[in-house]
Write a protein that holds these residues in place. Structure first.
Motif, PDB file in Angstrom:
ATOM      1  N   LEU A   1       0.825  -1.211   0.000  1.00 58.29           N
ATOM      2  CA  LEU A   1       0.000   0.000   0.000  1.00 58.29           C
ATOM      3  C   LEU A   1       0.859   1.262   0.000  1.00 58.29           C
ATOM      4  N   LEU A   2       1.920   1.272   0.805  1.00 54.52           N
ATOM      5  CA  LEU A   2       2.784   2.454   0.859  1.00 54.52           C
ATOM      6  C   LEU A   2       3.549   2.646  -0.452  1.00 54.52           C
ATOM      7  N   THR A   3       4.003   1.562  -1.047  1.00 56.32           N
ATOM      8  CA  THR A   3       4.734   1.665  -2.312  1.00 56.32           C
ATOM      9  C   THR A   3       3.818   2.173  -3.425  1.00 56.32           C
ATOM     10  N   ARG A   4       2.601   1.637  -3.473  1.00 57.81           N
ATOM     11  CA  ARG A   4       1.639   2.117  -4.468  1.00 57.81           C
ATOM     12  C   ARG A   4       1.311   3.585  -4.224  1.00 57.81           C
ATOM     13  N   ALA A   5       1.177   3.974  -2.951  1.00 60.75           N
ATOM     14  CA  ALA A   5       0.901   5.368  -2.617  1.00 60.75           C
ATOM     15  C   ALA A   5       2.028   6.279  -3.092  1.00 60.75           C
ATOM     16  N   GLN A   6       3.266   5.845  -2.881  1.00 67.20           N
ATOM     17  CA  GLN A   6       4.401   6.658  -3.326  1.00 67.20           C
ATOM     18  C   GLN A   6       4.397   6.812  -4.840  1.00 67.20           C
ATOM     19  N   ALA A   7       4.067   5.720  -5.544  1.00 65.54           N
ATOM     20  CA  ALA A   7       4.068   5.770  -7.008  1.00 65.54           C
ATOM     21  C   ALA A   7       3.000   6.720  -7.540  1.00 65.54           C
ATOM     22  N   VAL A   8       1.779   6.591  -7.022  1.00 65.95           N
ATOM     23  CA  VAL A   8       0.706   7.444  -7.549  1.00 65.95           C
ATOM     24  C   VAL A   8       0.891   8.891  -7.107  1.00 65.95           C
ATOM     25  N   ASP A   9       1.494   9.097  -5.929  1.00 64.80           N
ATOM     26  CA  ASP A   9       1.781  10.463  -5.490  1.00 64.80           C
ATOM     27  C   ASP A   9       2.775  11.118  -6.437  1.00 64.80           C
ATOM     28  N   ALA A  10       3.806  10.357  -6.839  1.00 69.14           N
ATOM     29  CA  ALA A  10       4.800  10.891  -7.773  1.00 69.14           C
ATOM     30  C   ALA A  10       4.193  11.149  -9.144  1.00 69.14           C
ATOM     31  N   LEU A  11       3.128  10.401  -9.489  1.00 71.87           N
ATOM     32  CA  LEU A  11       2.453  10.585 -10.771  1.00 71.87           C
ATOM     33  C   LEU A  11       1.398  11.690 -10.718  1.00 71.87           C
ATOM     34  N   GLY A  12       1.273  12.314  -9.538  1.00 67.60           N
ATOM     35  CA  GLY A  12       0.389  13.465  -9.421  1.00 67.60           C
ATOM     36  C   GLY A  12      -0.991  13.219  -8.863  1.00 67.60           C
TER      37      GLY A  12
END
Length: 321
Positions: free
Chosen positions: A176-187
């Protein structure tokens, strides 16, 4: 629970410490590290090292070295962790056949140390040289790729993982945290916030602090700008639970900031606020009643309180709950 049961069985049967496997102590050490309870974790590692199996069983020896490296990362010395893993790799460990489990464990520990050392490219290289086998290792590879800027590849890896019910809570929190970091970086900040909230909810029953502490600066920034994420999660360390502005600007009658509570005292305080009895707190935290009473005395002293209700009210005023 299995580890504690194994230790109890060994003690009841009178098995000398030097003749035990050490694996139960390693399990308890791993759980303590995930909770960021580093003092008991070190005690479990020392007890595991005292067994003869730690020197003759390659699986126990590898896991002991890996957990020692995790301790070094947790204590802020990732380079020492990398050196320890490198030294372990040079040891002549004999296996009947190559172990994917051991390979995954070594790769995950090495990549985590590289990430903590600020070198995500080196972390990715670990997985390029060593193919991931387990869901836990795949989640770790995705984490490394997000940190290195390869968000799309990371999301692709996460999409291929087994369903949540087929993986444990630690893996689920990391996913969940890794996915959150990815989508956060994607805006997509809204999706990131939702995923972090889900991670907090999944981690809370087990007090899994290390994933949040090791997630990186992006999570601290997100939670700083969205303090509501940590509102119901006082169990999380103060570095990731920013104190609300209203609490920082509390009335002078509240008094000066108290002496900081330890991680275990925060655990007890949270359960105190849930109206749990001393016996219930002891059972929930796997502590003796006397130990809980000692923590309560320390909490009362630090919060300048004499009763449970007063301690909880004072903690809320200070933003600790």
């Amino acid at each position: 629970a299995h580890a504690r049961g194994a230790i109890a069985e060994a003690e009841q049967s009178g098995l000398p410490v030097s003749e035990r496997t050490g694996m139960a102590q390693l399990v308890l050490a791993a759980v303590a590290i995930d909770r960021d309870d580093l003092t008991p974790a070190q005690g479990h590692l020392d007890q595991a090292a005292a067994t003869s199996a730690a020197s003759r069983d390659p699986v126990v020896a590898v896991e002991l070295a890996i957990l020692r490296s995790r301790m070094l990362v947790a204590r802020g010395d990732p380079r020492a962790a990398l050196l320890a893993l490198d030294d372990m790799a040079k040891q002549p460990l004999v296996f009947a056949e190559p172990s994917p489990w051991v390979s995954d464990r070594i790769a995950m520990a090495t990549a985590a140390a590289h990430l903590a050392d600020g070198d995500p490219k080196a972390a990715v290289k670990v997985f390029e040289e060593q193919r991931s086998h387990s869901p836990e290792s795949l989640a770790a590879e995705a984490r490394a790729r997000v940190a290195a800027g390869d968000r799309e590849r990371a999301l692709g890896i996460l999409d291929e993982l087994p369903e949540p019910q087929d993986r444990g809570p630690v893996i689920e929190v990391w996913v969940l945290l890794t996915r959150a970091q990815a989508v956060d970086a994607l805006g997509d900040a809204a999706a990131a916030e939702s995923l972090v909230l889900r991670a907090l909810t999944a981690a809370r029953p087990h007090h899994l602090r290390r994933p949040f502490l090791e997630a990186g600066p992006w999570l601290r920034r997100l939670m700083l700008h969205r303090p509501s994420l940590a509102r119901e999660h006082a169990w999380l360390t103060s570095t990731l639970s920013p104190q609300p502005a209203a609490s920082r600007q509390r009335d002078e009658s509240v008094g000066p900031s108290p002496e900081p509570l330890s991680t275990r005292e925060r655990d007890v305080l949270e359960r105190l606020a849930q109206l749990m009895s001393t016996e219930e707190i002891a059972a929930d935290l796997h502590l003796s009643v006397n130990t809980v009473k000692t923590h309560l005395k320390s909490i009362y002293r630090k919060l300048s309180a004499t009763r449970r209700g007063e301690a909880v009210r004072r903690a809320r005023e200070l933003g600790l709950l």
